[in-house]
Write a protein that holds these residues in place. Structure first.
Motif, PDB file in Angstrom:
ATOM      1  N   GLY A   1      27.767  47.698  25.358  1.00  0.00           N
ATOM      2  CA  GLY A   1      27.311  49.062  25.125  1.00  0.00           C
ATOM      3  C   GLY A   1      26.686  49.769  26.298  1.00  0.00           C
ATOM      4  O   GLY A   1      26.334  50.949  26.197  1.00  0.00           O
ATOM      5  N   ALA A   2      26.518  49.083  27.437  1.00  0.00           N
ATOM      6  CA  ALA A   2      25.937  49.731  28.605  1.00  0.00           C
ATOM      7  C   ALA A   2      27.006  50.508  29.378  1.00  0.00           C
ATOM      8  O   ALA A   2      28.178  50.126  29.387  1.00  0.00           O
ATOM      9  CB  ALA A   2      25.293  48.694  29.522  1.00  0.00           C
ATOM     10  N   THR A   3      26.612  51.577  30.017  1.00  0.00           N
ATOM     11  CA  THR A   3      27.480  52.272  30.957  1.00  0.00           C
ATOM     12  C   THR A   3      27.282  51.614  32.314  1.00  0.00           C
ATOM     13  O   THR A   3      26.225  51.761  32.937  1.00  0.00           O
ATOM     14  CB  THR A   3      27.116  53.765  31.037  1.00  0.00           C
ATOM     15  OG1 THR A   3      27.268  54.352  29.749  1.00  0.00           O
ATOM     16  CG2 THR A   3      28.007  54.491  32.040  1.00  0.00           C
ATOM     17  N   MET A   4      28.299  50.866  32.766  1.00  0.00           N
ATOM     18  CA  MET A   4      28.100  49.950  33.886  1.00  0.00           C
ATOM     19  C   MET A   4      28.766  50.426  35.167  1.00  0.00           C
ATOM     20  O   MET A   4      29.868  50.964  35.172  1.00  0.00           O
ATOM     21  CB  MET A   4      28.652  48.568  33.546  1.00  0.00           C
ATOM     22  CG  MET A   4      27.852  47.807  32.503  1.00  0.00           C
ATOM     23  SD  MET A   4      26.118  47.525  32.987  1.00  0.00           S
ATOM     24  CE  MET A   4      26.315  46.599  34.523  1.00  0.00           C
ATOM     25  N   THR A   5      28.048  50.169  36.268  1.00  0.00           N
ATOM     26  CA  THR A   5      28.584  50.278  37.621  1.00  0.00           C
ATOM     27  C   THR A   5      28.510  48.897  38.250  1.00  0.00           C
ATOM     28  O   THR A   5      27.491  48.212  38.135  1.00  0.00           O
ATOM     29  CB  THR A   5      27.759  51.264  38.461  1.00  0.00           C
ATOM     30  OG1 THR A   5      27.840  52.569  37.892  1.00  0.00           O
ATOM     31  CG2 THR A   5      28.263  51.310  39.903  1.00  0.00           C
ATOM     32  N   GLY A   6      29.592  48.465  38.892  1.00  0.00           N
ATOM     33  CA  GLY A   6      29.586  47.214  39.627  1.00  0.00           C
ATOM     34  C   GLY A   6      29.614  47.494  41.114  1.00  0.00           C
ATOM     35  O   GLY A   6      30.332  48.393  41.575  1.00  0.00           O
ATOM     36  N   LEU A   7      28.820  46.751  41.880  1.00  0.00           N
ATOM     37  CA  LEU A   7      28.750  46.946  43.330  1.00  0.00           C
ATOM     38  C   LEU A   7      29.008  45.625  44.028  1.00  0.00           C
ATOM     39  O   LEU A   7      28.456  44.585  43.661  1.00  0.00           O
ATOM     40  CB  LEU A   7      27.369  47.498  43.715  1.00  0.00           C
ATOM     41  CG  LEU A   7      27.132  47.755  45.205  1.00  0.00           C
ATOM     42  CD1 LEU A   7      26.388  49.080  45.410  1.00  0.00           C
ATOM     43  CD2 LEU A   7      26.335  46.616  45.844  1.00  0.00           C
ATOM     44  N   ASP A   8      29.874  45.660  45.055  1.00  0.00           N
ATOM     45  CA  ASP A   8      30.178  44.457  45.835  1.00  0.00           C
ATOM     46  C   ASP A   8      30.650  44.880  47.218  1.00  0.00           C
ATOM     47  O   ASP A   8      31.155  45.993  47.397  1.00  0.00           O
ATOM     48  CB  ASP A   8      31.259  43.625  45.145  1.00  0.00           C
ATOM     49  CG  ASP A   8      31.245  42.168  45.593  1.00  0.00           C
ATOM     50  OD1 ASP A   8      30.583  41.346  44.926  1.00  0.00           O
ATOM     51  OD2 ASP A   8      31.869  41.848  46.618  1.00  0.00           O
ATOM     52  N   PHE A   9      30.474  43.976  48.197  1.00  0.00           N
ATOM     53  CA  PHE A   9      30.878  44.300  49.567  1.00  0.00           C
ATOM     54  C   PHE A   9      32.309  43.882  49.874  1.00  0.00           C
ATOM     55  O   PHE A   9      32.813  44.167  50.953  1.00  0.00           O
ATOM     56  CB  PHE A   9      29.905  43.693  50.571  1.00  0.00           C
ATOM     57  CG  PHE A   9      30.015  42.197  50.815  1.00  0.00           C
ATOM     58  CD1 PHE A   9      30.573  41.348  49.891  1.00  0.00           C
ATOM     59  CD2 PHE A   9      29.538  41.653  51.995  1.00  0.00           C
ATOM     60  CE1 PHE A   9      30.679  39.981  50.124  1.00  0.00           C
ATOM     61  CE2 PHE A   9      29.628  40.290  52.247  1.00  0.00           C
ATOM     62  CZ  PHE A   9      30.203  39.456  51.303  1.00  0.00           C
ATOM     63  N   SER A  10      32.972  43.225  48.933  1.00  0.00           N
ATOM     64  CA  SER A  10      34.327  42.717  49.144  1.00  0.00           C
ATOM     65  C   SER A  10      35.358  43.644  48.514  1.00  0.00           C
ATOM     66  O   SER A  10      35.457  43.724  47.281  1.00  0.00           O
ATOM     67  CB  SER A  10      34.459  41.318  48.540  1.00  0.00           C
ATOM     68  OG  SER A  10      35.810  40.961  48.373  1.00  0.00           O
ATOM     69  N   PRO A  11      36.161  44.350  49.317  1.00  0.00           N
ATOM     70  CA  PRO A  11      37.173  45.234  48.731  1.00  0.00           C
ATOM     71  C   PRO A  11      38.220  44.482  47.908  1.00  0.00           C
ATOM     72  O   PRO A  11      38.716  45.005  46.907  1.00  0.00           O
ATOM     73  CB  PRO A  11      37.806  45.923  49.944  1.00  0.00           C
ATOM     74  CG  PRO A  11      37.441  45.075  51.115  1.00  0.00           C
ATOM     75  CD  PRO A  11      36.135  44.426  50.792  1.00  0.00           C
TER      76      PRO A  11
END
Length: 277
Positions: free
Chosen positions: A74-84
């Protein structure tokens, strides 16, 4: 010290497709079952609480299976990572699953500049993330910068006691602490082929730099960054075979020491809340 980001990014870029293709991540289950969650997120369901309506960011999200699972809760999620390469797999998996997740490419230390500073109800960090960062205090400040007042950090991580034990068994069978427990200026440098999932892929980029962070160092860094620790649970299981030949698989994809597992904390779950400005 060599540029740890370049070395580590090359390793993750090369391994991301193999991880997504492995049976361990069960990518097809996300497409086949709209209620499917990653084992890591399912493990912490009693502690996560109700995520509906929350805005969350998953730091160091890799291929996004935990990020996707939080979105399904139910969360509105953003994922962040340094690997394209990892983010390419994460976007593909989210599309297969039919679950909207935003993914952003960035080093974790620049997360507050890339995202909405002070705009998140939840910062989530999962297993095997902190060991890639040289400075835990800087990470804690990023977490504080991302959270709104009253927002929550949720962290499940490998225990620093477990990270201090080499994964190669000693000839005498002794479970020995031989690696740093506390954060060091210089990294522990590994040059190893393979990865933590079953795969026949042969890798070229096999040198990585890692750092351990003592449990007290993590807690103190968060307190100094303005967060209040609201929960800390140490577990006698881990969601991967951390010490091959010395662990047995138990329920829900977790592993633990075969011999007297109660003598070693394997992982921990930590929660903290940002105070008002």
């Amino acid at each position: 010290m060599s540029d740890y980001r370049t070395l580590n990014r090359a390793s993750w870029d090369e391994r991301a497709p193999a991880h997504a293709a492995s049976k361990d991540y069960r990518v097809s289950a996300f497409a086949d079952d709209p209620a499917h969650l990653s084992d890591v997120v399912r493990f912490d369901l009693p502690r996560l609480g109700d995520l509906r309506g929350l805005r969350g960011v998953h730091l160091q999200c890799h291929i996004g299976t935990d990020t996707l699972s939080l979105a399904r809760l139910g969360a509105t999620m953003t994922g962040l990572d340094f690997s394209p390469a990892s983010l390419a797999e994460a976007r593909r998996i989210a599309a297969l699953a039919g679950t909207p997740v935003e993914y952003v490419e960035s080093d974790v230390y620049q997360a507050a500049d890339k995202l909405d500073r002070g705009g998140f109800d939840l910062v989530y960090t999962g297993i095997g993330a902190l060991c890639w960062l040289p400075d835990i205090r800087r990470w804690a400040r990023v977490v504080a910068d991302l959270l709104r007042p009253g927002g929550r950090l949720f962290l499940r991580e490998g225990h620093p006691m477990l990270w201090a034990i080499p994964d190669e068994p000693r000839p005498d069978g002794v479970l020995a602490v031989e690696l740093p427990y506390f954060e060091q200026t210089e990294p522990t440098i590994w040059t190893e082929g393979g990865t933590y999932v079953e795969t026949d892929t042969e890798f070229v980029h096999n040198t990585t730099h890692e750092w351990n962070h003592g449990l007290g160092e993590v807690v103190t860094a968060l307190i100094d960054a303005g967060l209040t620790v609201t929960g800390l649970t140490e577990h006698t299981t881990a969601p991967w075979n951390a010490l091959p030949g010395r662990m047995s698989q138990v329920a829900d994809g977790e592993w633990q020491l075969t011999d007297r597992p109660q003598r070693l904390p394997h992982t921990y779950t930590l929660q903290a809340v940002r105070g008002s400005v």
